[in-house]
Design an enzyme around this catalytic site. Structure first.
Site, PDB file in Angstrom:
ATOM      1  N   GLU A 172      56.215 -18.940  21.720  1.00 21.70           N
ATOM      2  CA  GLU A 172      56.766 -18.239  23.363  1.00 21.70           C
ATOM      3  C   GLU A 172      58.541 -18.685  23.555  1.00 21.70           C
ATOM      4  O   GLU A 172      59.058 -17.886  24.180  1.00 21.70           O
ATOM      5  CB  GLU A 172      56.077 -19.237  24.354  1.00 21.70           C
ATOM      6  N   HIS A 198      43.818 -21.930  31.414  1.00 25.68           N
ATOM      7  CA  HIS A 198      44.155 -20.716  31.185  1.00 25.68           C
ATOM      8  C   HIS A 198      44.044 -19.772  32.592  1.00 25.68           C
ATOM      9  O   HIS A 198      44.010 -18.822  32.611  1.00 25.68           O
ATOM     10  CB  HIS A 198      43.235 -19.781  30.313  1.00 25.68           C
TER      11      HIS A 198
END
Lengths: 319, 323
Positions: free
Chosen positions: B60, B129
């Protein structure tokens, strides 16, 4: 190179050194705030490297950026004015020591989070590739930056996408006060390129001509479209990590040994041996640089502070 | 007007902007060959090619960092972070780089950059998540944060984000992709930093955004059956935060409930409530109420997870408390 170009590189190295010595003085007089990381001792790395770039090539570095700024063509006036936080500084007095830039001169900063500018460098190179420009990105960082994840994400991406980046590690032996071998699994940083199947080499970073030649070779590879390259320059900073560093991690003897191989001294010897300049000529140049730094200091001190309205300027680019 | 899903609206915005401007390109995990983990970029790879629809490693910081660098060269990258939970791995680049570079270098650096990501819980993905940490990102001057609640706004806001000269975090919601709504034909822009009254009412002001717009609307419909008319203001952008429609509504209703999916502590509700108290104190007829997620990491178990997320009944109860 013509004689004038040789002397210009000498001028740049001496200018960096004297600007940095002046900065140290101004810091002690409390005229410079924040952190101040001096480049003294490492002048040959940036000077040699940037002397080899084309104007379209982008330069990006870490927080020890004053020397790089000068090599990119930012004047001593703008560098010192930025250190004093003045409106005439290269970042308008809003960046400070660690955040100098001039995009007109293709100098993309001055980045103070260790390693964070490496993925950005990959992006600069991606942008040039996407737009089919014949430009490469030269990204400089210290040995300390090679232990953080950003380094590995960026090197991997640059290799996977064959980006035109020259990664340049300035191995100055210490990440702050921690010696390379105490922080890095390999003390020969170039070995880290092997994990990414990336070409690499090591050069004596105290020798301007050696750096220049290594940079030319590495840049030719990167420009040929064959992907990134990692160049490790072995160097040393004479001063502490920043001002106020107690330097408990090294002995005065070690600093003295490195100073015997001073980059300016080595280059002076090279110039006189090759009969490119006489000692008297170089002494004269030294004096000129001294006067230049004095004038730059006067300019910086006389420059205005940023206007109060500057506080709210440039938060966003949209109107 | 066509009735399309949120997924189609976002996808159309991206497609149209890429057709319009060759400098717009996409990068992220599985955006290309796979077609996007939420199928937003399905078909893009074949149509636009691998230069403009770039699959990245799972990295990322490299994704956002490379997007910043490319933006600095004049391109308009749209980086996709698979979920907002993974944005933490790119936090330095979002916060210390994207939000700072324009200011720090005195306007020299311009970053026309969009980071698209997906927020929200409710799909039994467990604690790592399922977060809704939108408010964290709204903390930083220099970053723009938008989060649409309708397909119409999603399309118009994404186009505005792509055409903006600034870094914009564009937060979608995982459980809104199938929601349908009327979307105007052709090219239109929804301005960033403008809140909107999505449902008129006279009795109470509900301030919300994203998924909670849907929850709040259902609550308002039930309240209407009891004769209570709630006015719903959709923030749409968290930064810049546009309080004007909120304050105008509050000065009419004198009561407010703020509904967000994330945790309430230091959240959107706290900020909006504080601003109402600061800017419309004389109009306050009842303590402002916040509806937010229970202060726990979200559990996997369906019933436990749902009990932690704000529900229609929670909104109704809060409204009744302030009336």
């Amino acid at each position: 190179m013509q004689k004038a170009e040789y002397l210009e590189l000498y001028h740049q190295m001496v200018l960096i050194r004297l600007v940095e010595e002046k900065a140290a003085q101004l810091y002690q007089q409390d005229k410079i705030g924040g952190f101040l990381h001096l480049y003294i001792g490492q002048e040959a790395v940036s000077t040699g490297l940037i002397s080899a770039r084309q104007p379209q090539d982008r330069i990006i570095t870490a927080y020890r950026d004053h020397g790089v700024a000068i090599n990119c063509g930012i004047s001593a006036k703008e560098v010192l004015a930025e250190l004093l936080g003045k409106a005439t500084g290269c970042s308008g007095g809003k960046g400070g020591s660690m955040h100098m830039a001039d995009v007109e001169k293709n100098f993309w900063g001055g980045h103070a989070i260790v390693g964070a500018h490496l993925p950005i460098a990959a992006g600069l190179a991606l942008g040039d590739t996407y737009q089919k420009k014949d430009a490469i990105t030269v990204c400089m960082f210290g040995d300390g930056a090679t232990n953080i994840g950003f380094f590995h994400e960026a090197l991997n991406l640059s290799k996977v996408w064959k980006l035109p980046v020259l990664w340049v590690c300035e191995n100055n032996q210490y990440g702050m006060g921690t010696a390379v071998e105490r922080a890095s699994a390999v003390s020969e940083i170039r070995q880290k390129a092997l994990g990414y199947d990336m070409l690499n080499s090591r050069v004596d970073g105290m020798d301007l001509m050696a750096v220049r030649q290594a940079a030319q070779e590495a840049m030719a590879h990167v420009r040929s479209g064959q992907g990134p390259y990692l160049l490790e320059a072995i160097t040393y900073r004479y001063r502490g990590h920043s001002m106020g560093d107690p330097e408990r991690y090294r002995k005065a003897d070690e600093v003295r040994r490195w100073q015997e191989n001073d980059p300016i001294g080595i280059y002076r010897a090279y110039l006189t041996k090759k009969r490119l300049a006489t000692k008297a000529e170089l002494d004269r140049l030294d004096k000129q640089v001294g006067a230049e730094v004095l004038e730059a200091t006067q300019f910086a001190e006389a420059s205005p502070e940023p206007a109060p309205e500057a506080l709210y300027e440039h938060i966003y680019a949209d109107n | 007007m066509a009735r399309i899903t949120m997924r189609e609206a976002i996808s159309k915005a991206l497609w149209e902007e890429m057709e319009r401007d060759p400098n717009v390109f996409i990068l992220g995990e599985e955006v290309g060959v796979w077609g996007g983990s939420y199928a937003i970029t399905k078909g893009f790879f074949d149509h636009f090619g691998e230069e403009r629809v770039r699959d990245t490693p799972i990295a990322e910081a490299a994704i956002v960092g490379a997007a910043i660098g490319a933006a600095l060269t004049g391109l308009r990258p749209v980086a996709e972070l698979m979920t907002i939970n993974f944005a933490f791995a790119a936090m330095d680049h979002i916060v210390n780089e994207a939000a700072k570079l324009h200011y720090m270098f005195n306007g020299q650096f311009v970053l026309p950059l969009v980071i698209r990501t997906v927020s929200g819980g409710g799909r039994q993905l467990g604690a790592t998540h399922s977060q809704t940490p939108d408010a964290i990102f709204a903390h930083f001057p220099g970053l723009k944060v938008v989060s649409p609640g309708t397909p119409e706004d999603a399309k118009g806001l994404l186009k505005s984000a792509i055409r903006s000269q600034d870094p914009v975090l564009f937060i979608e919601h995982a459980t809104l992709y199938q929601v349908r709504g009327e979307v105007p034909e052709g090219d239109y822009l929804t301005p960033i930093g403008k809140s909107k009254v999505q449902r008129p009412g006279r009795d109470v002001t509900i301030v919300t955004y994203s998924k909670m717009l849907e929850v709040s609307t259902r609550a308002a419909e039930q309240l209407a059956q009891e004769g209570i008319e709630a006015e719903i203001v959709d923030l749409r952008s968290l930064r810049p935060l546009d309080m004007s429609p909120v304050l105008a509504s509050f000065k009419k209703t004198n009561r407010a409930v703020i509904v967000e999916e994330g945790w309430g502590s230091f959240g959107v509700g706290s900020e909006v409530a504080a601003r109402i108290y600061e800017q419309a104190f004389d109009y306050v007829d009842a303590p402002i109420r916040r509806v937010a997620q229970k202060e726990v990491p979200l559990p996997y178990n369906r019933a436990l997870e749902q009990s932690a997320l704000p529900q229609v009944e929670d909104v109704i109860a809060a409204v009744k408390e302030v009336l």
